[in-house]
Design a protein around this motif. Structure first.
Motif, PDB file in Angstrom:
ATOM      1  N   THR A   1       0.805  -1.225   0.000  1.00  0.00           N
ATOM      2  CA  THR A   1       0.000   0.000   0.000  1.00  0.00           C
ATOM      3  C   THR A   1       0.837   1.275   0.000  1.00  0.00           C
ATOM      4  O   THR A   1       0.436   2.292  -0.573  1.00  0.00           O
ATOM      5  CB  THR A   1      -0.935   0.019   1.225  1.00  0.00           C
ATOM      6  OG1 THR A   1      -0.150  -0.126   2.415  1.00  0.00           O
ATOM      7  CG2 THR A   1      -1.939  -1.123   1.156  1.00  0.00           C
TER       8      THR A   1
ATOM      9  N   ASP B   1      -3.681   2.879  -7.584  1.00  0.00           N
ATOM     10  CA  ASP B   1      -4.319   4.043  -6.979  1.00  0.00           C
ATOM     11  C   ASP B   1      -5.499   4.452  -7.853  1.00  0.00           C
ATOM     12  O   ASP B   1      -5.417   5.424  -8.615  1.00  0.00           O
ATOM     13  CB  ASP B   1      -3.318   5.193  -6.854  1.00  0.00           C
ATOM     14  CG  ASP B   1      -3.869   6.372  -6.066  1.00  0.00           C
ATOM     15  OD1 ASP B   1      -4.982   6.245  -5.521  1.00  0.00           O
ATOM     16  OD2 ASP B   1      -3.197   7.426  -6.015  1.00  0.00           O
ATOM     17  N   PRO B   2      -6.591   3.706  -7.780  1.00  0.00           N
ATOM     18  CA  PRO B   2      -7.727   3.934  -8.691  1.00  0.00           C
ATOM     19  C   PRO B   2      -8.268   5.357  -8.664  1.00  0.00           C
ATOM     20  O   PRO B   2      -8.703   5.869  -9.695  1.00  0.00           O
ATOM     21  CB  PRO B   2      -8.787   2.946  -8.178  1.00  0.00           C
ATOM     22  CG  PRO B   2      -8.013   1.904  -7.433  1.00  0.00           C
ATOM     23  CD  PRO B   2      -6.847   2.637  -6.832  1.00  0.00           C
ATOM     24  N   LYS B   3      -8.219   6.022  -7.510  1.00  0.00           N
ATOM     25  CA  LYS B   3      -8.769   7.372  -7.425  1.00  0.00           C
ATOM     26  C   LYS B   3      -7.960   8.388  -8.221  1.00  0.00           C
ATOM     27  O   LYS B   3      -8.458   9.463  -8.545  1.00  0.00           O
ATOM     28  CB  LYS B   3      -8.846   7.808  -5.955  1.00  0.00           C
ATOM     29  CG  LYS B   3      -9.898   7.070  -5.142  1.00  0.00           C
ATOM     30  CD  LYS B   3      -9.997   7.650  -3.742  1.00  0.00           C
ATOM     31  CE  LYS B   3     -11.104   6.954  -2.941  1.00  0.00           C
ATOM     32  NZ  LYS B   3     -11.231   7.513  -1.574  1.00  0.00           N
ATOM     33  N   SER B   4      -6.701   8.055  -8.494  1.00  0.00           N
ATOM     34  CA  SER B   4      -5.840   8.992  -9.219  1.00  0.00           C
ATOM     35  C   SER B   4      -5.590   8.582 -10.663  1.00  0.00           C
ATOM     36  O   SER B   4      -4.925   9.307 -11.407  1.00  0.00           O
ATOM     37  CB  SER B   4      -4.489   9.127  -8.496  1.00  0.00           C
ATOM     38  OG  SER B   4      -4.670   9.612  -7.196  1.00  0.00           O
ATOM     39  N   GLU B   5      -6.104   7.420 -11.057  1.00  0.00           N
ATOM     40  CA  GLU B   5      -5.878   6.958 -12.429  1.00  0.00           C
ATOM     41  C   GLU B   5      -6.872   7.618 -13.375  1.00  0.00           C
ATOM     42  O   GLU B   5      -8.078   7.652 -13.120  1.00  0.00           O
ATOM     43  CB  GLU B   5      -6.012   5.429 -12.491  1.00  0.00           C
ATOM     44  CG  GLU B   5      -4.893   4.699 -11.757  1.00  0.00           C
ATOM     45  CD  GLU B   5      -5.109   3.194 -11.726  1.00  0.00           C
ATOM     46  OE1 GLU B   5      -6.160   2.746 -12.245  1.00  0.00           O
ATOM     47  OE2 GLU B   5      -4.248   2.487 -11.190  1.00  0.00           O
TER      48      GLU B   5
ATOM     49  N   ARG C   1     -15.696  12.993 -20.392  1.00  0.00           N
ATOM     50  CA  ARG C   1     -15.254  12.530 -19.084  1.00  0.00           C
ATOM     51  C   ARG C   1     -13.975  11.702 -19.211  1.00  0.00           C
ATOM     52  O   ARG C   1     -13.788  11.007 -20.208  1.00  0.00           O
ATOM     53  CB  ARG C   1     -16.357  11.730 -18.393  1.00  0.00           C
ATOM     54  CG  ARG C   1     -17.581  12.582 -18.021  1.00  0.00           C
ATOM     55  CD  ARG C   1     -18.619  11.740 -17.281  1.00  0.00           C
ATOM     56  NE  ARG C   1     -19.745  12.536 -16.854  1.00  0.00           N
ATOM     57  CZ  ARG C   1     -19.786  13.259 -15.741  1.00  0.00           C
ATOM     58  NH1 ARG C   1     -18.755  13.253 -14.912  1.00  0.00           N
ATOM     59  NH2 ARG C   1     -20.857  13.958 -15.426  1.00  0.00           N
TER      60      ARG C   1
ATOM     61  N   ARG D   1     -13.076   9.628 -16.550  1.00  0.00           N
ATOM     62  CA  ARG D   1     -13.218   8.488 -15.640  1.00  0.00           C
ATOM     63  C   ARG D   1     -14.432   7.678 -16.005  1.00  0.00           C
ATOM     64  O   ARG D   1     -15.419   8.219 -16.487  1.00  0.00           O
ATOM     65  CB  ARG D   1     -13.328   8.964 -14.184  1.00  0.00           C
ATOM     66  CG  ARG D   1     -12.010   9.431 -13.606  1.00  0.00           C
ATOM     67  CD  ARG D   1     -12.140   9.704 -12.124  1.00  0.00           C
ATOM     68  NE  ARG D   1     -10.880  10.148 -11.567  1.00  0.00           N
ATOM     69  CZ  ARG D   1     -10.726  10.568 -10.315  1.00  0.00           C
ATOM     70  NH1 ARG D   1     -11.775  10.594  -9.506  1.00  0.00           N
ATOM     71  NH2 ARG D   1      -9.561  10.962  -9.869  1.00  0.00           N
TER      72      ARG D   1
END
Length: 219
Positions: free
Chosen positions: A197, A204-208, A217, A219
């Motif tokens: 981690t 890091d899915p939130k930043s990909e 879009r 995302r």
């Protein structure tokens, strides 16, 4: 001691805790509650035992944190600095911290002309307008010619000698807390970085961000 102190959150925004010759360090003290106020003297000492700054802080009986950034003249001399907290000139506590020399300047390996400017300390060894040299006997800080000569020699280092000096300073104050491998390892207990981690190689899915879709879009 650090830089980028956030008074509201009471933390340093300089997460790595690294200080360089042109940084503006802040000293932060944490106190337990008391029955009365306290006047503490803070003393900053550079690697050659030059007293860079000293000042008094009135600590309220209910205070939990005090902080101050002395207006030190840059560049700060690289090496191990000491910060002392005194009460009536009796030592309450002290800590040491590293001002790291710069290995790069403007994204290029630093050249001697820049090291002599950035790593030699301030002009006339004066970090502030007033001199605190008279406090050396009170604080029992002998002037060490060998430390001065070593600092002068280090100020001109470049390349591999500079890297060795920097590594020597950092290894005395930082140590590896964990390790991982980006590829296959012969060590059976070596963890994989993508599965760790804390590693920058972990997902890091939130930043990909994906390629833009038809609706714009990402995302």
């Amino acid at each position: 001691v650090g830089s980028d102190w956030d008074s509201k959150e009471r933390l340093f925004r300089n997460w790595g805790g690294l200080l360089g010759p042109e940084d503006e360090p802040v000293a932060v003290q944490h106190w337990s509650r008391s029955q009365s106020n306290l006047t503490a003297t803070i003393v900053w000492i550079d690697p050659t035992n030059v007293i860079a700054a000293t000042y008094d802080i009135l600590v309220d009986a209910s205070a939990e944190v005090t902080h101050y950034r002395p207006p030190l003249t840059s560049p700060l001399r690289p090496g191990v600095w000491t910060l002392r907290v005194l009460h009536h000139w009796n030592l309450l506590g002290q800590t040491s911290f590293v001002v790291a020399p710069q290995e790069f300047h403007r994204q290029q390996p630093i050249q001697k002309e820049h090291t002599l400017r950035l790593h030699a300390g301030p002009a006339r060894n004066s970090y502030m307008e007033q001199s605190f040299h008279g406090l050396n006997p009170v604080l029992r800080l002998p002037v060490s010619l060998s430390a001065v000569e070593e600092a002068e020699a280090n100020s001109g280092l470049t390349g591999a000698p500079l890297r060795r000096w920097l590594d020597g300073l950092l290894e005395g104050h930082w140590s590896a807390s964990d390790v991982c491998s980006l590829g296959p390892s012969a060590c059976p207990v070596m963890q994989s970085c993508p599965l760790t981690t804390w590693s920058s190689a972990s997902p890091d899915p939130k930043s990909e961000l994906s390629t833009p879709r038809e609706d714009g879009r990402i995302r």
